[in-house]
Design a protein around this motif. Structure first.
Motif: not given
Length: 450
Positions: A255-257, A261-264, A278-281
């Motif tokens: 995300e920073e670069l 990211v659409v799936a985990v 949403d990495v924070g969530l």
């Protein structure tokens, strides 16, 4: 293991299989390494005279022990503990501890074998090893996990030390578990030997960036790979399997670069979030509340869709980062990814792609990086933690991340240059294996038959 080995190595592989029956994962790791050695078959008389490859395939020490502990209900449970100290030619054994029901001797040996070459690629003075237990921390209380860790370390402590063997975390072993393990080590030995474990808390000997290191390093490596094609992560659609430490911080750095990211995924399925994970969530759900991805999807709302069947590799992407576990991405998954237009696959987990999957990816034109190169950022930063412990110093986040970034750039360069030198430009598997192997082999020759 469809590709045939060079005749020079086939008999040696047959011996490994015969001496280690049923250890499928270990056989797979050894076979992959031997395939990469084809360009130097017969070229190094000193390697053959000193039986380097045979010695590399035999751990220096294998330790298996009983771990008894008591549940909160007073029930006595027994698990099995492992520590395989594989090779110390370059320095003290270094490698994580994995607590997971799937852990057995084959898995620990494959991980330790891979760790030897991964650690060599970092350029740091560390050997390779691995350990763990078939204990499952899921659903266990903090006190149960503490009692298990204390029992585990009661046996392990006699085999480790900052100049002997330095464990760290892995699947199922995070900061909480490392804390309990270190506390018991300190209690038994009556020494504050900070360098005996890495992945420690910042207040008691840990390093900045260690939590983020494997995920960040993976993405730095992927960025370097894309750079060979004149591209970057900017605007790329990325799928990351897993939702543990490596996956979370890989997603954060993507995300920073400028990527999305659409799936985990987790063991209950995967989440597709077209607006971007949403990495924070995700951190809140997985690290703080220790919940499932179904809870992430519920909290995120309409943009997130949880899928409980199928596979995360059904999601089309430009970049795939498998960060869950070994052999999670097979030949069929690889074919789906290639059909979906994937251009790069870099391993965040250890050996998450089967040999057949790797063949499909490379034949399909995708850049592919093996975990011993692309996920080496974690152990590299562990070695940086050991440096800080040895000098009683502490570096800033920025300084440590800069060192991590440079290590990953250097590993990428080693892989490319070694593959080109041996006639297969862009073959990161060959480049990583040969570069790591020759470093360890040369040290073993220098040290004699020990």
């Amino acid at each position: 293991m469809t590709e045939q080995l060079h005749p020079t190595f086939q008999s040696q592989f047959d011996t490994v299989v015969e001496r280690n029956p049923g250890e499928r994962e270990f056989h797979q790791a050894v076979h992959e390494m031997m395939l990469s050695l084809t360009p130097i078959a017969g070229e190094r008389e000193d390697y053959e005279r000193w039986s380097i490859l045979q010695r590399m395939c035999e751990p220096e020490r294998q330790i298996i022990f009983r771990v008894p502990w008591v549940t909160d209900d007073g029930e006595v449970r027994i698990n099995r503990g492992f520590r395989v100290e594989f090779n110390s030619a370059l320095g003290p054994y270094k490698g994580g501890l994995r607590f997971h029901p799937s852990v057995n001797l084959s898995i620990i040996k494959f991980l330790g074998f891979e760790q030897v070459y991964k650690n060599a690629l970092t350029g740091m003075p560390i050997g390779g090893g691995k350990g763990g237990s078939d204990f499952d921390p899921k659903g266990r209380s903090d006190t149960e996990i503490m009692r298990f860790c204390q029992s585990f370390m009661t046996e392990l402590h006699r085999h480790i030390g900052e100049y002997t063997d330095v464990p760290a975390g892995d699947i199922g072993v995070g900061a909480r578990e490392v804390g309990y393990l270190f506390g018991q080590y300190k209690r038994i030995t009556n020494r504050y030997e900070s360098g005996v474990l890495t992945g420690k808390g910042l207040a008691w000997g840990g390093s900045q960036v260690r939590t983020e290191a494997t995920g960040y390093g993976l993405v730095y490596f992927a960025q370097e790979m894309l750079g060979t094609k004149g591209e970057s992560l900017e605007g790329k659609r990325v799928v990351v399997s897993g939702s543990g430490n490596v996956a979370i911080y890989a997603a954060e750095k993507v995300e920073e670069l400028g990527g999305t990211v659409v799936a985990v995924s987790d063991s209950g399925g995967y989440v597709v979030d077209e607006s971007g994970i949403d990495v924070g969530l995700l951190k809140e759900v997985k690290e703080v509340r220790r919940e499932r991805l179904t809870d992430y999807a519920e909290a995120k709302g309409e943009s997130a869709r949880h899928v409980s069947d199928g596979t995360i590799w059904d999601v089309p992407c430009d970049v795939a980062l498998p960060c869950a576990t070994q052999n999670e991405l097979d030949e069929g998954h690889a074919e789906t990814l290639v059909q979906g237009g994937v251009s790069l696959v870099a391993e965040g987990a250890n050996m998450p792609c089967t040999a057949e999957a790797v063949s499909v990816l490379r034949e399909g034109g995708a850049l592919y990086a093996p975990g011993k190169a692309s996920n080496a950022g974690g152990v590299a930063t562990s070695a940086l933690e050991m440096q800080q412990n040895a000098t009683r110093s502490s570096w800033s986040f920025e300084e440590t991340e800069d060192k991590l970034r440079q290590i990953m750039v250097d590993i990428h360069t080693q892989c490319l240059e070694t593959a080109e030198e041996h006639g297969d430009p862009g073959n990161y598997v060959m480049g990583a294996n040969l570069a790591g192997y020759t470093k360890v082999a040369d040290a073993m020759v220098a040290l004699g038959v020990v």
